[in-house]
Design a protein around this motif. Structure first.
Motif, short mmCIF file in Angstrom:
data_model
loop_
_atom_site.label_atom_id
_atom_site.label_comp_id
_atom_site.label_asym_id
_atom_site.label_seq_id
_atom_site.Cartn_x
_atom_site.Cartn_y
_atom_site.Cartn_z
N ALA A 211 52.97 40.96 9.74
CA ALA A 211 51.94 40.78 10.77
C ALA A 211 51.61 42.09 11.48
N ALA A 212 52.61 42.95 11.68
CA ALA A 212 52.39 44.20 12.41
C ALA A 212 51.48 45.16 11.66
N ASP B 23 45.27 40.17 15.54
CA ASP B 23 45.28 40.31 17.00
C ASP B 23 46.60 40.87 17.52
N ASP B 24 47.71 40.53 16.86
CA ASP B 24 49.02 40.99 17.32
C ASP B 24 49.55 42.17 16.52
N LYS C 35 39.21 47.17 15.91
CA LYS C 35 38.94 45.77 15.59
C LYS C 35 37.54 45.65 15.01
#
Length: 498
Positions: free
Chosen positions: A145-146, A151-152, A394
């Protein structure tokens, strides 16, 4: 020192034909330029934008919106074609405006182009990362995920790696980058054509009724997210109906952004006077036909009110019970966005190359590697900057900034055609924009109108970017400009004579 000093046309052409460390290799044909244009235009517009504008703004008549946008874009394309064939040098709108409007306007336009192309490369890489991870997830493979860009996440690793890999491809040379571009665009075209042909078998003509839905007023937006035109006039945008078709045209216009990048390759074209107009106009025609076909297929497969906003083509086939085509479309998006990012990166390097050759940026950025025939230092610097942006930016952040930079350049080229017809009427023009001054004026006014439809926050960001650019120009570019050096040398010679 005049801020409107102009670069002589003869000097611009002579530099393009010169030799040594500031000469790019000429190995592009009209077909290569057409593929280049199709490759960069045929991107997220065909995979995403069709569903958004059909569902929220125009219904099945979104096909007409693409035609209207194409007509407006064609006016700008004709202006680009005249300049590209008359002043066949790297730098696109920046180089044209340097010979017609003067140094400061040229710097502003070049700086706006840099905004467009730098952010476009990074933002498209971020979009590519999302599609790639979607495909990997379907195969049971998951990034930490990192590193996913979510978003995180801490960083978007795939997007950054894509930019770095593309940088290596561009450094190695024109033939490799041309070959990679041709392969990627070929795969993308094949997938799009497959989707169009397959979709014909699932069309329900009842979905076309009504083809032009009844007009509806939309909610008024306030604050920084409001369009500048709404803040100036108080007019609330309308969805559907004839006004909705035109409003949708303003949005889908951005799906055509990219044909101008063909013009950045002028100095690497074998026969620029002939091939550049062909490449610019042919790519626009091909993409318009594909956009209209996709719109008719997708709105025929599903009622416009049920279309997906994120993935309209893929979800339309899934709704018809054919998820295989959804996977094929995802593959097309991955390949297509990689091609778009590659061409944006390449185009940005050519704008920086032209500005550095004029002395407005450090000269190291215009040195051409003798082995590969490419501006190596230029590409390395850009790769690092754009990889960093792709890693931490983003997707929706500052996305409209790409559009305002492009429209600003379109407007400048349209104005330059009008100016050059008066100031340089005898300039040899291999291609002449028809119906002057009507075509350039239509292009100029339409570009300004579309800019007014962008959000206030986009205008604020654009003005901040211009302020930074002006500080750089007055702090470095104005003093190091070759025109300034030439004027100083002339003054010294005059003093010595006295």
């Amino acid at each position: 020192m005049s801020l409107l000093r102009k670069k002589p046309l003869e000097r611009a052409v002579k530099e393009a034909r010169g030799e040594g460390e500031q000469q790019l290799r000429r190995d592009l044909s009209a077909l290569d330029l057409t593929i280049l244009g199709v490759g960069v235009i045929l991107g997220t517009g065909i995979f995403v934008l069709t569903g958004t504008v059909a569902r929220n703004m125009a219904g099945p008549a979104v096909a007409l919106s693409f035609v209207v946008a194409a007509a407006v874009c064609a006016c700008a394309a004709l202006c680009y074609a005249e300049f590209a064939s008359s002043v066949p040098v790297a730098g696109s709108a920046y180089s044209y405006s340097y010979t017609s409007l003067g140094e400061l306007p040229a710097w502003i336009i070049g700086w706006a182009l840099s905004l467009e192309l730098t952010l476009a490369t990074a933002v498209v890489a971020v979009g590519w990362s999302g599609y790639l991870q979607s495909m990997l997830n379907s195969l049971g493979l998951h990034l930490p995920a990192a590193l996913s860009g979510g978003d995180d996440a801490v960083v978007n690793l795939p997007a950054a790696l894509l930019v770095l890999v593309l940088g290596v491809v561009l450094v190695v040379g024109g033939k490799l980058s041309k070959g990679v571009t041709n392969v990627l665009v070929g795969i993308k075209l094949a997938i799009v054509l497959l989707v169009i042909v397959a979709g014909l078998f699932f069309i329900d003509t009842a979905n076309y009724s009504p083809f032009v839905p009844e007009a509806q007023h939309t909610a008024k937006v306030s604050g920084l997210q409001a369009p500048l035109l709404q803040l100036l006039t108080g007019i609330t945008p309308t969805a559907f109906g004839v006004a909705g078709i035109l409003s949708a045209a303003a949005m889908v216009f951005f799906a055509y952004i990219g044909f101008d990048m063909v013009a950045t390759s002028a100095e690497e074209t074998r026969r620029p006077q002939r091939d550049l107009p062909i490449g610019i106009i042919a790519s626009l025609v091909v993409v318009t036909v594909l956009y209209v076909a996709v719109c008719l297929v997708v709105t025929g497969m599903q009622h416009y009110s049920q279309l997906s906003v994120k993935a309209p083509l893929a979800d339309a086939f899934t709704a018809k019970g054919h998820p295989f085509f959804a996977t094929v479309i995802s593959l097309g998006a991955v390949v297509g966005l990689a091609a778009v990012s590659l061409i944006c990166f390449r185009s940005q390097s050519r704008v920086v190359f032209a500005m550095a050759r004029d002395g407005l940026l450090p000269k190291a950025l215009c040195k051409v590697d003798p082995r590969h025939g490419t501006p190596k230092a230029n590409l390395v610097v850009l790769a690092v900057i754009m990889a960093a942006l792709a890693a931490f930016l983003k997707f929706d952040l500052l996305a409209e900034m790409v559009n305002i930079g492009t429209l600003f350049a379109f407007a400048a080229v349209s104005a330059s055609v009008l100016i050059m017809r008066r100031t340089a009427p005898d300039l040899p023009r291999a291609f002449r924009t028809p119906w002057v001054p009507f075509i350039p004026l239509v292009s100029l006014l339409c570009c300004l109108y579309l800019m007014l439809n962008l959000q206030l926050i986009t205008w604020v960001g654009f003005l901040v970017w211009l302020a930074v650019g002006l500080a750089l120009y007055f702090g470095y570019g104005r003093r190091h400009s070759k025109l300034n050096e030439r004027a100083r040398d002339t003054a010294e010679e005059a003093d010595a004579t006295v």
